[in-house]
Structures are given as C-alpha cells and as structure tokens.
Motif scaffolding. Structure first.
Motif, PDB file in Angstrom:
ATOM      1  N   ALA A 249       0.705  -1.216  -0.011  1.00 40.24           N
ATOM      2  CA  ALA A 249      -0.384   0.493  -0.001  1.00 40.24           C
ATOM      3  C   ALA A 249       1.084   1.464  -0.019  1.00 40.24           C
ATOM      4  O   ALA A 249       1.149   2.064  -0.758  1.00 40.24           O
ATOM      5  CB  ALA A 249      -0.899   0.077   1.421  1.00 40.24           C
ATOM      6  N   ASN A 250       1.747   1.366   1.004  1.00 41.75           N
ATOM      7  CA  ASN A 250       3.060   2.023   0.997  1.00 41.75           C
ATOM      8  C   ASN A 250       3.251   2.309  -0.554  1.00 41.75           C
ATOM      9  O   ASN A 250       3.946   3.718  -0.402  1.00 41.75           O
ATOM     10  CB  ASN A 250       4.002   2.588   1.872  1.00 41.75           C
ATOM     11  CG  ASN A 250       2.975   2.680   3.410  1.00 41.75           C
ATOM     12  OD1 ASN A 250       2.238   2.671   3.342  1.00 41.75           O
ATOM     13  ND2 ASN A 250       3.252   2.098   4.611  1.00 41.75           N
ATOM     14  N   SER A 251       4.210   1.530  -1.215  1.00 44.01           N
ATOM     15  CA  SER A 251       4.769   2.072  -2.277  1.00 44.01           C
ATOM     16  C   SER A 251       3.572   2.186  -3.723  1.00 44.01           C
ATOM     17  O   SER A 251       4.185   2.754  -4.829  1.00 44.01           O
ATOM     18  CB  SER A 251       5.564   0.654  -2.677  1.00 44.01           C
ATOM     19  OG  SER A 251       6.310   0.065  -1.199  1.00 44.01           O
ATOM     20  N   ILE A 252       2.098   1.804  -4.172  1.00 41.95           N
ATOM     21  CA  ILE A 252       1.825   1.743  -5.011  1.00 41.95           C
ATOM     22  C   ILE A 252       0.499   2.805  -4.759  1.00 41.95           C
ATOM     23  O   ILE A 252      -0.617   3.149  -5.318  1.00 41.95           O
ATOM     24  CB  ILE A 252       1.081   0.400  -5.741  1.00 41.95           C
ATOM     25  CG1 ILE A 252       0.225   0.248  -4.312  1.00 41.95           C
ATOM     26  CG2 ILE A 252       2.233  -0.931  -5.547  1.00 41.95           C
ATOM     27  CD1 ILE A 252      -0.570  -1.027  -5.010  1.00 41.95           C
ATOM     28  N   GLY A 253       0.366   3.589  -3.747  1.00 43.79           N
ATOM     29  CA  GLY A 253      -0.941   4.475  -3.205  1.00 43.79           C
ATOM     30  C   GLY A 253      -2.222   3.770  -3.159  1.00 43.79           C
ATOM     31  O   GLY A 253      -2.805   4.693  -2.938  1.00 43.79           O
ATOM     32  N   PHE A 254      -2.124   2.534  -2.902  1.00 45.37           N
ATOM     33  CA  PHE A 254      -3.444   2.105  -2.331  1.00 45.37           C
ATOM     34  C   PHE A 254      -3.718   2.711  -1.071  1.00 45.37           C
ATOM     35  O   PHE A 254      -2.794   2.396   0.119  1.00 45.37           O
ATOM     36  CB  PHE A 254      -3.514   0.729  -2.932  1.00 45.37           C
ATOM     37  CG  PHE A 254      -4.128   0.302  -4.765  1.00 45.37           C
ATOM     38  CD1 PHE A 254      -4.106   1.368  -5.471  1.00 45.37           C
ATOM     39  CD2 PHE A 254      -4.115  -0.599  -4.558  1.00 45.37           C
ATOM     40  CE1 PHE A 254      -3.530   1.148  -6.492  1.00 45.37           C
ATOM     41  CE2 PHE A 254      -4.757  -0.769  -6.128  1.00 45.37           C
ATOM     42  CZ  PHE A 254      -4.285   0.450  -7.158  1.00 45.37           C
ATOM     43  N   VAL A 255      -4.930   1.625  -0.675  1.00 41.11           N
ATOM     44  CA  VAL A 255      -5.878   1.867   0.904  1.00 41.11           C
ATOM     45  C   VAL A 255      -6.120   0.105   1.054  1.00 41.11           C
ATOM     46  O   VAL A 255      -6.672  -1.032   0.306  1.00 41.11           O
ATOM     47  CB  VAL A 255      -6.664   2.840   1.149  1.00 41.11           C
ATOM     48  CG1 VAL A 255      -5.983   4.036   0.708  1.00 41.11           C
ATOM     49  CG2 VAL A 255      -8.169   2.278  -0.071  1.00 41.11           C
ATOM     50  N   PRO A 256      -5.883  -0.250   2.520  1.00 43.20           N
ATOM     51  CA  PRO A 256      -6.308  -1.772   2.700  1.00 43.20           C
ATOM     52  C   PRO A 256      -8.250  -1.556   2.080  1.00 43.20           C
ATOM     53  O   PRO A 256      -9.010  -0.627   2.249  1.00 43.20           O
ATOM     54  CB  PRO A 256      -6.135  -1.351   4.320  1.00 43.20           C
ATOM     55  CG  PRO A 256      -5.669  -0.393   4.250  1.00 43.20           C
ATOM     56  CD  PRO A 256      -5.159   0.434   3.695  1.00 43.20           C
ATOM     57  N   ALA A 257      -8.617  -2.962   2.174  1.00 43.54           N
ATOM     58  CA  ALA A 257     -10.336  -2.585   1.277  1.00 43.54           C
ATOM     59  C   ALA A 257     -10.993  -2.616   2.463  1.00 43.54           C
ATOM     60  O   ALA A 257     -11.523  -2.125   2.796  1.00 43.54           O
ATOM     61  CB  ALA A 257     -10.094  -4.340   0.882  1.00 43.54           C
ATOM     62  N   ILE A 276     -14.368  -7.430  -6.784  1.00 42.07           N
ATOM     63  CA  ILE A 276     -14.727  -5.938  -7.717  1.00 42.07           C
ATOM     64  C   ILE A 276     -15.910  -5.182  -6.531  1.00 42.07           C
ATOM     65  O   ILE A 276     -16.018  -6.443  -5.889  1.00 42.07           O
ATOM     66  CB  ILE A 276     -15.653  -7.038  -9.042  1.00 42.07           C
ATOM     67  CG1 ILE A 276     -16.559  -7.719  -8.985  1.00 42.07           C
ATOM     68  CG2 ILE A 276     -14.149  -7.614  -9.575  1.00 42.07           C
ATOM     69  CD1 ILE A 276     -17.208  -7.847 -10.027  1.00 42.07           C
ATOM     70  N   PRO A 277     -16.263  -4.582  -6.808  1.00 40.72           N
ATOM     71  CA  PRO A 277     -17.336  -3.470  -6.520  1.00 40.72           C
ATOM     72  C   PRO A 277     -18.987  -3.931  -6.088  1.00 40.72           C
ATOM     73  O   PRO A 277     -19.366  -5.036  -6.479  1.00 40.72           O
ATOM     74  CB  PRO A 277     -17.737  -2.060  -7.369  1.00 40.72           C
ATOM     75  CG  PRO A 277     -16.781  -2.598  -8.248  1.00 40.72           C
ATOM     76  CD  PRO A 277     -16.362  -3.643  -8.090  1.00 40.72           C
ATOM     77  N   ALA A 278     -19.010  -4.034  -4.882  1.00 38.30           N
ATOM     78  CA  ALA A 278     -20.134  -4.788  -3.928  1.00 38.30           C
ATOM     79  C   ALA A 278     -21.374  -4.572  -4.600  1.00 38.30           C
ATOM     80  O   ALA A 278     -22.656  -5.235  -4.972  1.00 38.30           O
ATOM     81  CB  ALA A 278     -20.336  -4.537  -3.097  1.00 38.30           C
ATOM     82  N   ALA A 279     -21.458  -3.200  -5.941  1.00 32.66           N
ATOM     83  CA  ALA A 279     -22.819  -3.169  -6.346  1.00 32.66           C
ATOM     84  C   ALA A 279     -22.818  -3.413  -7.430  1.00 32.66           C
ATOM     85  O   ALA A 279     -23.713  -4.174  -8.343  1.00 32.66           O
ATOM     86  CB  ALA A 279     -22.364  -1.534  -6.775  1.00 32.66           C
ATOM     87  N   GLU A 280     -21.215  -4.630  -8.141  1.00 30.65           N
ATOM     88  CA  GLU A 280     -21.765  -5.595  -9.066  1.00 30.65           C
ATOM     89  C   GLU A 280     -22.018  -6.678  -8.429  1.00 30.65           C
ATOM     90  O   GLU A 280     -20.734  -8.150  -9.377  1.00 30.65           O
ATOM     91  CB  GLU A 280     -19.989  -5.423 -10.164  1.00 30.65           C
ATOM     92  CG  GLU A 280     -20.638  -4.014 -10.730  1.00 30.65           C
ATOM     93  CD  GLU A 280     -19.468  -3.360 -11.767  1.00 30.65           C
ATOM     94  OE1 GLU A 280     -19.766  -4.083 -12.982  1.00 30.65           O
ATOM     95  OE2 GLU A 280     -18.918  -2.264 -11.293  1.00 30.65           O
ATOM     96  N   GLY A 281     -21.765  -7.108  -7.869  1.00 29.18           N
ATOM     97  CA  GLY A 281     -21.519  -8.166  -7.295  1.00 29.18           C
ATOM     98  C   GLY A 281     -20.905  -8.800  -5.830  1.00 29.18           C
ATOM     99  O   GLY A 281     -20.270  -9.994  -6.001  1.00 29.18           O
ATOM    100  N   GLY A 282     -19.534  -8.399  -5.911  1.00 30.44           N
ATOM    101  CA  GLY A 282     -18.327  -8.936  -5.771  1.00 30.44           C
ATOM    102  C   GLY A 282     -18.577  -8.211  -3.487  1.00 30.44           C
ATOM    103  O   GLY A 282     -19.682  -7.675  -4.022  1.00 30.44           O
ATOM    104  N   ILE A 283     -17.299  -8.415  -3.378  1.00 29.49           N
ATOM    105  CA  ILE A 283     -16.552  -7.526  -1.774  1.00 29.49           C
ATOM    106  C   ILE A 283     -16.502  -5.967  -1.809  1.00 29.49           C
ATOM    107  O   ILE A 283     -16.538  -6.026  -0.257  1.00 29.49           O
ATOM    108  CB  ILE A 283     -16.470  -8.889  -1.695  1.00 29.49           C
ATOM    109  CG1 ILE A 283     -14.815  -9.100  -1.897  1.00 29.49           C
ATOM    110  CG2 ILE A 283     -16.658 -10.489  -1.421  1.00 29.49           C
ATOM    111  CD1 ILE A 283     -14.487  -9.733  -0.559  1.00 29.49           C
ATOM    112  N   LEU A 284     -16.011  -5.732  -2.808  1.00 29.82           N
ATOM    113  CA  LEU A 284     -15.219  -4.641  -2.328  1.00 29.82           C
ATOM    114  C   LEU A 284     -15.697  -2.400  -1.586  1.00 29.82           C
ATOM    115  O   LEU A 284     -17.013  -3.043  -3.780  1.00 29.82           O
ATOM    116  CB  LEU A 284     -14.182  -4.233  -3.193  1.00 29.82           C
ATOM    117  CG  LEU A 284     -12.979  -5.257  -3.991  1.00 29.82           C
ATOM    118  CD1 LEU A 284     -12.215  -4.540  -4.650  1.00 29.82           C
ATOM    119  CD2 LEU A 284     -12.544  -5.463  -2.363  1.00 29.82           C
ATOM    120  N   THR A 285     -16.358  -2.678  -0.861  1.00 34.46           N
ATOM    121  CA  THR A 285     -16.817  -1.078  -1.112  1.00 34.46           C
ATOM    122  C   THR A 285     -16.316   0.003  -0.929  1.00 34.46           C
ATOM    123  O   THR A 285     -16.860   0.886  -1.631  1.00 34.46           O
ATOM    124  CB  THR A 285     -16.799  -1.151   1.032  1.00 34.46           C
ATOM    125  OG1 THR A 285     -15.752  -0.796   1.116  1.00 34.46           O
ATOM    126  CG2 THR A 285     -17.681  -2.154   1.675  1.00 34.46           C
TER     127      THR A 285
END
Length: 455
Positions: A249-257, A276-285
């Motif tokens: 995360a610190n190296s690529i600029g992402f944040v924890p799910a 993938i995003p929860a709105a499309e059936g996945g688990i990511l918010t």
C-alpha cells in the motif's frame, strides 16, 4: 523483457553482497542461487547463529576454507582482504567491510533498521527482506537512501516486491487496476472423495463444503460467508499478510480494503468475480485497494503458490472475450479480469533486485514510498499497564494482539504494529481497542525516530 540484455553488464562486473539473518530460510534460498551466479561475491554473512550459518554453507557445498568466523573488526577486515567470506554475529562489524549491497533478512525491526541506516549512510544499497521493518520505516529509509545516493528496495522473490512489480507492469500498459493482492501463505486443499480438507497438516471433515464449491452468482458474499463459517476451526488470517500489504500500500498508493482485510475463501477462477465492487456482485466497498484471499482448491489442482494478483477493468469487451476463450480469468459480467503470478520463490529470484540496484541504481520495488496505510495492533483481551508485548514465533506475532491494516486517515495516534514489539505498556488498553502510541514506553530508537519523522 530480455533479462540477459537488461543485465548485460554482469559480464564485466562482480557484485559484492552481505546477507544478514543469513541462516534463515530466505538466506538459504538466496545463497543457493548465488552459488550459481559467477558475478556475485558473498562478502559477509551475519547471523547470531554462526554455527548454523557455517553448516548452511557446508550443506550448500560452499568451500569451507573460503569462510572465516570473525569476532572483531580487525579480523573481519583481514578476512575480506584475504578473499574469505566473513561470518559474524555482530552486525556492527559490517561497517568496516566493503561491499555493494546488504540483503537484510533478520526480521528483527530494531536491529534491521540499524543495519539499513548504517549501510545507506555510506552509500551501500539495501535490499529489505524484513517486511516488519519496512512496514514501519520503509518510507523513511527510502528518503535516507535518496539523500545518500543509494538504493533502498524490497526484494524480488517475496510477495511485496512481486506485487509491486505486477502493479507497475500493468500501470505502464495503461490498465485500470481495481484491486491488488495476494493469497495467504498456505492453501485449503479439499478432497471431494473423502470430504476432508487439509490445511498445513491439519485435516478436518467438511463434507458440506461440496455444496458450497461453486459461488452463487446471485449472492456471492453469502457463499463466501458460509465457506468461512464452515472452516472457522482453521486460521483464516495471518499477521505477515497485513505487514506485506502495508508495504505494498505504501509503495503503490492503495489503501486497505477493510481493517481486517477480507480473506475470502475462494478458488483462483473466482477472483475476478469476488474482488470487484459490491454493487456489481463482489465484496469491495471501494476500489484502489489491497487485500488477501485464502486459496481453496481440490487436491488435484495446482496451487496459487503464495502468489499475487491484480484485478483490472476490461475496457474492450471483444479483447477480453478473446482472452477469456484462451483461459484467462474474466468475471461473469465481462467487466473485470484477474491477472496473476502463481508463485513467490524467495531468494531464488532475488538476484534480479541486486542487479537492478548495483548495475542500474534503480529499486526493483517502489521508487518512492509514502505512508498510505498503517498496520496496527488490536487488543484481543484487556492489556495491563506494565505488561511487555513480546514478539516471537515464526510469523513474528505478539501474544493477544492481532493485526489490523488501516488507511492513514484512520490511524491518528495509533502505534504501528512492529513498534509494539517488546515494548512495555505505560497504560491499560481495553479489549477491542487499537493500541495507541501514547500507551507505549518508547525510547529514542531509530525505528521510533523514523516513525515520528514520517507520520
């Protein structure tokens, strides 16, 4: 990429390295590979277990008359002058030796950061295998390296560097990355014949898993919750995973799910439908996240090998339909794909990082690091003033303290996990509370200094 052309200078250059934490598994895998590469000279091996280090060299068929156990700076300098590999238990003796790069693999944050600082200040490159150190001080050490015209880098062969490589490869190609992650270290291996599942030597009977083998396309999250509940007797998270994802995360600029990371129990083929995003059936918010999954497979299927993956957006339907027909993992809705490396081969691959740093003066990991995430300690029981938070075990855990991975914006006042190691509490910490920095008895250690200056 033609690696023989990339590292063509190896024909005319010898690379001198030192390895700290040399007798561990990573040290062995690196030494085994360096033995095959004529351009690498092993200048020094540092480990408190010097007998184990010497036995390791013997078992790898290194010449025994070519190494020397040294206890003073004078002995070490004389051994190097004679062309011998220096074996030491005191890392401070490295300061008097000449080499191009140190590969730091002690896993002991306070010692590790001291080794890195001493090397960087004299222009010696640092390959940081000790992710515990990197998760706290990586951005600070990166800045120190720049000031001293040296390279600080994660090391190929371990998941953080491999995932950074995969992400940056995709970015250069213009791919839109939704999530980046890895599998946890060990697979959940199921026998459909017996209904038994094996995890790191533990066997459990879960015939009900057959009914959850496939995702319910209409409700993926529920299937994943039911799988997790069915395997609740087994570990489904590991402290090192949080540490590695912190470094990434610190190296690529992402944040924890999410603070606990999601850890779905799923098949490789399901990754493009799960992350993938929860709105499309996945688990990511949210997107732009790091996460971890537990690899579920049959006993006759290949392993993910502790590998790494990215989920990318499919912007041309025809291209990705063609790729799906060739066997690539594309989501059922056709809008996302999973690209992955099904391996991490530790020190076997690490020489690439040595070559990049020494020959090209480039990190094989991130070129720059900033704090985007903080690995924190979560009290699993009431912790009392005066207790010492002892770090130990193969995975460098702290008893009764589990890990969380927070976005920087949510981590104000929270102590990074590996700054907790072996510290005494100056205040009570309630069960269910993240351990604050103000509850620690802190000294003026380099690790603490690094955190203060960067956070």
């Amino acid at each position: 990429m033609n690696y023989e052309l990339l590292f063509d200078a190896l024909k005319d250059r010898r690379i001198r390295i030192a390895i700290t934490g040399a007798s561990g598994g990573f040290g062995r895998s690196l030494l085994a590979q360096c033995r095959e590469i004529a351009a690498i000279d092993i200048v020094a091996l540092c480990d408190i277990n010097t007998d184990g280090t010497r036995e390791l060299l013997r078992s790898l068929s290194y010449r025994q008359d070519n190494s020397r156990l040294c206890q003073t700076a004078e002995q070490a300098a004389a051994a190097q002058q004679a062309g011998d590999t220096v074996i030491i238990s005191d890392y401070r003796l490295l300061d008097g030796l000449a080499f191009d790069m140190v590969v730091e693999a002690t896993g002991k944050p306070e010692i590790s950061v001291a080794i890195a600082v001493a090397a960087l200040k004299r222009g010696v490159h640092v390959g940081m295998v000790s992710k515990e150190t990197d998760s706290v001080a990586g951005p600070w050490l990166n800045q120190l390296a720049i000031r001293h015209n040296a390279v600080y880098t994660t090391v190929d062969g371990d998941q953080p560097s491999n995932l950074i490589g995969l992400v940056t490869w995709a970015r250069v190609l213009g791919l839109d990355i939704i999530a980046a992650g890895k599998s946890s270290e060990y697979d959940y291996v199921y026998s459909q014949e017996t209904g038994k599942l094996t995890y790191t030597g533990t066997e459990v009977e879960v015939p009900e898993l057959a009914g959850l083998w496939h995702l319910d396309a209409a409700d993926i999250a529920t299937t994943l919750r039911r799988r997790s509940a069915l395997l609740s007797m087994l570990p489904q998270s590991a402290t090192p995973d949080y540490c590695e994802m912190n470094v990434v995360a610190n190296s690529i600029g992402f944040v924890p799910a999410c603070p606990t990371l999601n850890y779905p129990v799923c098949h490789i083929r399901e990754l493009a439908d799960v992350f993938i995003p929860a709105a499309e059936g996945g688990i990511l918010t949210q997107t732009g996240v790091v996460d971890v999954f537990n690899c579920l497979r049959r006993d006759d299927e290949v392993s993910f090998g502790g590998g790494v993956f990215i989920i990318v957006r499919c912007k041309d339907a025809e291209t990705w339909q063609m790729l799906a027909e060739k066997g690539h993992i594309v989501s059922k809705n056709g809008r996302y794909a999973c690209l992955y490396l099904p391996y991490h081969i530790m020190g076997v691959e690490s020489p690439h990082s040595l070559f990049s740093a020494v020959l090209h003066r480039r990190a094989s990991g991130a070129r720059d690091q900033q704090i985007h995430a903080v690995m924190a300690g979560y009290a699993e029981r009431p912790l009392n003033k005066g207790e010492t938070l002892t770090m130990g075990g193969h995975h460098h855990t702290i008893a009764d303290v589990s890990a969380r991975l927070l976005a920087k914006s949510d981590a104000a006042g929270v102590a990074p996990f590996y700054l907790l190691a072996n510290k005494t509490l100056t205040a009570d910490v309630a069960a269910g509370q993240l351990i604050p920095l103000e509850a620690l008895e802190l000294d003026d250690s380099i690790l603490h200094q690094a955190w203060q200056e960067m956070s």
